[in-house]
Design a protein around this motif. Structure first.
Motif, PDB file in Angstrom:
ATOM      1  N   LYS A 367       5.588 -19.681 -12.172  1.00 32.02           N
ATOM      2  CA  LYS A 367       4.506 -20.184 -11.440  1.00 32.02           C
ATOM      3  C   LYS A 367       4.958 -21.122 -10.332  1.00 32.02           C
ATOM      4  N   ASN A 368       6.354 -21.144 -10.083  1.00 30.61           N
ATOM      5  CA  ASN A 368       6.660 -22.113  -8.958  1.00 30.61           C
ATOM      6  C   ASN A 368       5.905 -22.074  -7.569  1.00 30.61           C
ATOM      7  N   GLU A 369       5.598 -23.263  -7.185  1.00 31.35           N
ATOM      8  CA  GLU A 369       4.577 -23.324  -6.116  1.00 31.35           C
ATOM      9  C   GLU A 369       5.148 -22.802  -4.929  1.00 31.35           C
ATOM     10  N   LYS A 370       6.463 -22.863  -4.485  1.00 32.18           N
ATOM     11  CA  LYS A 370       7.032 -22.311  -3.569  1.00 32.18           C
ATOM     12  C   LYS A 370       6.923 -20.859  -3.325  1.00 32.18           C
ATOM     13  N   PHE A 371       7.255 -20.233  -4.530  1.00 35.67           N
ATOM     14  CA  PHE A 371       7.148 -18.928  -4.625  1.00 35.67           C
ATOM     15  C   PHE A 371       5.917 -18.137  -4.332  1.00 35.67           C
ATOM     16  N   VAL A 372       4.801 -19.188  -4.941  1.00 34.50           N
ATOM     17  CA  VAL A 372       3.355 -18.742  -4.781  1.00 34.50           C
ATOM     18  C   VAL A 372       3.001 -18.679  -3.289  1.00 34.50           C
ATOM     19  N   ASN A 373       3.410 -19.755  -2.447  1.00 34.70           N
ATOM     20  CA  ASN A 373       3.080 -19.846  -1.025  1.00 34.70           C
ATOM     21  C   ASN A 373       3.974 -18.894  -0.220  1.00 34.70           C
ATOM     22  N   SER A 374       4.924 -18.772  -0.617  1.00 37.63           N
ATOM     23  CA  SER A 374       6.093 -17.881   0.024  1.00 37.63           C
ATOM     24  C   SER A 374       5.181 -16.181  -0.126  1.00 37.63           C
ATOM     25  N   LEU A 375       4.754 -16.111  -1.265  1.00 35.62           N
ATOM     26  CA  LEU A 375       3.997 -14.663  -1.572  1.00 35.62           C
ATOM     27  C   LEU A 375       2.657 -14.769  -0.258  1.00 35.62           C
ATOM     28  N   LYS A 376       2.009 -15.628  -0.558  1.00 34.67           N
ATOM     29  CA  LYS A 376       0.553 -15.627   0.404  1.00 34.67           C
ATOM     30  C   LYS A 376       1.140 -15.509   1.824  1.00 34.67           C
ATOM     31  N   GLU A 377       2.126 -16.356   2.296  1.00 29.83           N
ATOM     32  CA  GLU A 377       2.792 -16.359   3.648  1.00 29.83           C
ATOM     33  C   GLU A 377       3.040 -14.948   4.144  1.00 29.83           C
ATOM     34  N   ALA A 378       3.991 -14.041   3.034  1.00 36.62           N
ATOM     35  CA  ALA A 378       4.463 -12.892   3.533  1.00 36.62           C
ATOM     36  C   ALA A 378       3.407 -11.868   3.521  1.00 36.62           C
ATOM     37  N   PHE A 379       2.144 -11.982   2.755  1.00 35.63           N
ATOM     38  CA  PHE A 379       1.226 -10.935   2.753  1.00 35.63           C
ATOM     39  C   PHE A 379       0.485 -11.122   4.179  1.00 35.63           C
ATOM     40  N   GLU A 380       0.275 -12.564   4.474  1.00 37.04           N
ATOM     41  CA  GLU A 380      -0.891 -12.685   5.753  1.00 37.04           C
ATOM     42  C   GLU A 380       0.281 -12.279   6.918  1.00 37.04           C
ATOM     43  N   TYR A 381       1.434 -12.257   6.787  1.00 38.89           N
ATOM     44  CA  TYR A 381       2.107 -11.990   7.934  1.00 38.89           C
ATOM     45  C   TYR A 381       2.335 -10.446   8.239  1.00 38.89           C
ATOM     46  N   PHE A 382       2.630  -9.776   7.112  1.00 32.03           N
ATOM     47  CA  PHE A 382       2.769  -7.982   7.256  1.00 32.03           C
ATOM     48  C   PHE A 382       1.390  -7.628   7.320  1.00 32.03           C
ATOM     49  N   ILE A 383       0.061  -7.979   6.660  1.00 33.22           N
ATOM     50  CA  ILE A 383      -1.127  -7.324   6.991  1.00 33.22           C
ATOM     51  C   ILE A 383      -1.670  -7.343   8.401  1.00 33.22           C
ATOM     52  N   ASN A 384      -0.979  -8.583   8.978  1.00 27.94           N
ATOM     53  CA  ASN A 384      -1.758  -8.619  10.424  1.00 27.94           C
ATOM     54  C   ASN A 384      -0.732  -8.128  11.371  1.00 27.94           C
ATOM     55  N   GLN A 385       0.209  -7.320  10.920  1.00 27.99           N
ATOM     56  CA  GLN A 385       1.142  -6.617  12.030  1.00 27.99           C
ATOM     57  C   GLN A 385       0.712  -5.369  12.433  1.00 27.99           C
ATOM     58  N   ARG A 386      -0.589  -5.054  11.778  1.00 26.24           N
ATOM     59  CA  ARG A 386      -1.345  -3.884  12.587  1.00 26.24           C
ATOM     60  C   ARG A 386      -2.810  -4.311  12.634  1.00 26.24           C
ATOM     61  N   PRO A 387      -3.040  -4.848  13.931  1.00 21.82           N
ATOM     62  CA  PRO A 387      -4.302  -5.747  14.377  1.00 21.82           C
ATOM     63  C   PRO A 387      -5.595  -4.574  13.901  1.00 21.82           C
ATOM     64  N   ASN A 388      -6.642  -4.952  13.128  1.00 23.81           N
ATOM     65  CA  ASN A 388      -7.700  -4.423  12.809  1.00 23.81           C
ATOM     66  C   ASN A 388      -7.640  -3.610  11.913  1.00 23.81           C
ATOM     67  N   LYS A 389      -6.872  -2.544  11.826  1.00 22.52           N
ATOM     68  CA  LYS A 389      -7.015  -1.543  10.880  1.00 22.52           C
ATOM     69  C   LYS A 389      -7.071  -1.788   9.502  1.00 22.52           C
ATOM     70  N   PRO A 390      -6.080  -2.903   8.973  1.00 22.53           N
ATOM     71  CA  PRO A 390      -6.200  -3.185   7.462  1.00 22.53           C
ATOM     72  C   PRO A 390      -7.876  -3.726   7.070  1.00 22.53           C
TER      73      PRO A 390
END
Length: 744
Positions: A367-390
């Motif tokens: 439950k390392n907080e840095k890994f929790v935040n890194s997971l969120k940041e990575a998801f937010e990054y790639f899910i918006n690589q394709r605008p609108n469709k997701p």
């Protein structure tokens, strides 16, 4: 031997005073002419002879002829008569002579390394036992004379110093001893069984002699570094990462065991750091590049936990692991999101991917907080690589789960699924796109009665409201409110209908939709049967009687009917759309009708009519038959009622053939979103400029990015600014074209 001391004591008393004294009165005693007795001249040499004889007997493992109590008393007498210094020198000389003699057994010894170590250990153990016994005899000397003279070593320390100076400091003895100890450790590291007791005893000896660090630890750590440096290089090339990690863990545990069994605790920190450096730090990038993706792909939680634990031991371990973990999520997630072929399964894959990574972070990465935040940041990054469709696909996925007929999950499971979907929803930037598609699908569910659960619908609405605020869900809530008001209205209408048309054959239900809440629907003009038109007029009169000044616009494409149909096998109830109803009602007056006849009679739009006929004549429930046969409806086709239709169900739902959402429909929805965004951008610009009165272009863009909740390009903002300038909301500064002023 005992020595008697004779003291003459003269006691003077006063008889009269004694006789007169009362009980308890103190008596005065005066001692005169006290003299300390002197030792006989021959006492010192005779006494030393007996003490020397006892010491030699101890050193040669023989019996002591003189009682120990007598020897102890003799030492006390000598110390009391100022012979302590001489006695200490005699004892030191005697011990020194013995230790010097003992070193001879090690010089030019031709025994093997192990025998040499055992011989040294025996000598050390014997020396310690001897010094303990000697000290017990000379204890009075140790506790008086030695304590009073800080420059003099205690008898025990004197023995240690002699052993250190004359035996272990001998270059030949020390070299063979240290080399032998290192060989034993090397053998144990190679998997051989060694005498740990011997190692413990000799290393304890070096510690007691205070030369452990000086003569052993440096060479030991150097040998350790060389061993693990070579081993790390070799195994990193030959083994897969899971096997390598297991080996590193095994090696660390082995070194901890050595520390526990025989190594001095002062070695703990440098030893463990050496192993961690050579087996982990030196290969950190290789471990992560070669193994992390594989372990995550295969969801090997045990190995991932081990990797985390091992990498946490070195300085850059966890930051590097977190960085590679972030890169993995972005790389894998981008493949899911940007591949159009995965659109059908994208949301489920994202949910599964998120679940898997959550387990990894919670269980493997503690439950390392840095890994929790890194997971969120990575998801937010790639899910918006394709605008609108997701955003669009997440809305459609929610629709598939909330739609009636979805028996895959219980209410509790559906609630948990909605919570997970909300996690994905938080990551997307274009939340207005989600709202547009969600609103369109919700409208269908509510109007056609396809919603699986009102509780689930309201739960989802509550989650969206909590996440995005009341403004985001106000129109969606309005749709629910319309449906509830329509139910209340229909109770009053049915009562009104009973009074107006008591013998009516149609049971009519109407939903009143507030135009601002619901999606914009295309208006269809179709020919309805006279009975339906009459009912519409009755409802219109009823409704406008209650709400004057309102305008009703009928939406026949959203209607559905329940028809009673007679077949040879018996009567059935058909649940169909209004368009399907108009087609089927034609067969009450004709046995066979053509495509052109149906089109002319109903005036249903061409493509919609073809899909309607296809659902009735080419689907699973073929209540009419088409000539010629085929899956497509063409001009000139003839249709007849299928009186031989059979189905085990009494009520049969005939689904309208749903065209795959056309590019035009998607474009229309996206266009509505685009238009809404234009209005929001314009409103934000005016709001900011009205407050600030004057701003540079860059500062205006900065404030807009802070306020707008959807992704937008600088070029789009520039276009909106130009549009507002043209409409006289803003003006450019005459001297600085990069400066804008608000026009009041």
């Amino acid at each position: 031997m005992s020595l008697c001391e004779t003291r003459r004591i003269n006691v003077m008393t006063n008889d009269s005073q004694l006789s007169a004294s009362k009980p308890g009165t103190a008596k005065k005693i005066v001692i005169k002419n006290f003299e300390k007795p002197k030792l006989p001249v021959e006492y010192l040499p005779k006494t030393w002879d007996k003490l020397q004889e006892a010491v030699v007997a101890i050193q040669t493992s023989k019996n002591i002829s003189t009682p120990l109590e007598e020897l102890y008393k003799a030492v006390e007498n000598l110390c009391s008569h100022k012979a302590a210094a001489q006695l200490y020198d005699y004892l030191q000389s005697l011990c020194e002579k013995h230790v010097k003699y003992n070193v001879n057994q090690f010089i030019n010894s031709d025994t093997d390394s192990l025998m040499f170590l055992k011989l040294l250990d025996n000598c050390w153990q014997a020396h310690c036992r001897q010094m303990i016994m000697i000290r017990s005899i000379f204890l009075f000397l140790d506790r008086t004379y030695v304590l009073q003279n800080a420059a003099i070593l205690s008898i025990w320390d004197m023995g240690l110093e002699m052993f250190r100076n004359y035996i272990i400091s001998n270059p030949q003895v020390q070299s063979r001893a240290v080399d032998g100890l290192l060989q034993l450790v090397e053998k144990e590291r190679a998997g051989e069984s060694v005498d740990r007791c011997l190692l413990k005893s000799l290393l304890r000896m070096l510690s007691d002699l205070q030369i452990y660090k000086e003569v052993f630890e440096g060479k030991f750590l150097q040998a350790t570094e060389e061993l693990y440096a070579a081993e790390g290089q070799r195994l990193m090339q030959d083994q897969e990462v899971p096997a390598y990690l297991s080996h590193v863990d095994k090696r660390l545990n082995e070194e901890w065991e050595r520390l526990m069994h025989y190594l001095d605790q002062s070695t703990k920190r440098p030893l463990i750091q050496c192993v961690e450096k050579q087996l982990i730090s030196e290969h950190l990038c290789n471990i992560l590049q070669k193994g992390l993706d594989q372990l995550l792909d295969e969801n090997r939680t045990t190995e991932l936990s081990l990797m985390y634990n091992l990498l946490s031991k070195v300085k850059e371990g966890l930051p590097e692991l977190c960085s590679y973990f972030n890169q993995y999520i972005k790389k894998r997630g981008k493949v899911i999101v940007t591949n159009p072929e995965k659109d059908k399964t994208m949301v489920q894959e994202l949910l599964d991917f998120k679940d898997q990574l959550d387990v990894v972070v919670m269980q493997c990465f503690q439950k390392n907080e840095k890994f929790v935040n890194s997971l969120k940041e990575a998801f937010e990054y790639f899910i918006n690589q394709r605008p609108n469709k997701p955003a669009e696909l997440i809305a459609k996925f929610v629709d598939s789960k909330l739609r009636a007929g979805n028996k895959e999950a219980t209410e509790e499971e559906l609630e948990r699924l909605l919570d997970k979907i909300m996690v994905l929803f938080r990551f997307i930037h274009g939340k207005d796109v989600f709202e547009a598609f969600y609103k369109k699908d919700l409208a269908k569910r509510l109007l056609v009665g396809k919603s699986a659960s009102v509780d689930a619908e309201k739960s989802m609405l509550s989650k969206l409201k909590q996440e995005c605020g009341a403004g985001f869900t106000s129109k969606l809530e309005g749709m629910f409110k319309d449906m509830e008001l329509s139910k209340e209205l229909m109770l009053a209408f049915k009562q009104y209908l009973n009074n107006t048309m008591p013998h009516g054959k149609i049971d009519m239900s109407v939903n009143i939709l507030t135009m601002g809440y619901w999606p914009t629907y295309q208006t269809w003009e179709v020919n309805l049967p006279q009975e339906m038109v009459e009912y519409q007029d009755v409802f219109k009169k009823f409704y406008l009687g209650k709400h004057s000044g309102r305008k009703l616009q009928w939406q026949p494409n959203l209607g559905h009917c329940l028809l009673k149909a007679n077949f040879t096998s018996g009567q059935k109830e058909l649940l169909v759309s209004l368009f399907q109803t108009l087609v089927l009602l034609m067969f009450n007056d004709a046995d066979e009708v053509s495509f052109e006849d149906i089109k002319q009679s109903t005036t249903i739009e061409d493509n919609e009519l073809r899909r309607t006929l296809q659902s009735l004549a080419c689907g699973k429930a073929r209540v009419i038959l088409k000539t010629p046969k085929g899956r497509d409806v063409n001009n000139g086709d003839k249709f007849v009622f299928n009186s031989e239709f059979k189905n085990q169900l009494f009520r049969i739902k005939i689904n309208q053939i749903q065209m795959k959402e056309t590019q035009e429909e998607q474009t229309n929805t996206q266009e509505r979103v685009f238009q809404d965004r234009q209005y929001q951008i314009d409103a934000a610009i005016v709001r900011i400029m009205k407050t600030r009165k004057s701003l540079t272009h860059n500062l205006l863009l900065t404030e807009l990015y802070d306020q707008l909740k959807f992704p937008v390009k600088p070029t789009d903002l520039k276009k909106r600014i130009e549009s507002l300038i043209e409409r006289d909301y803003l003006e450019r500064d005459k001297d600085n074209t990069n400066q804008y002023h608000y026009v009041a």
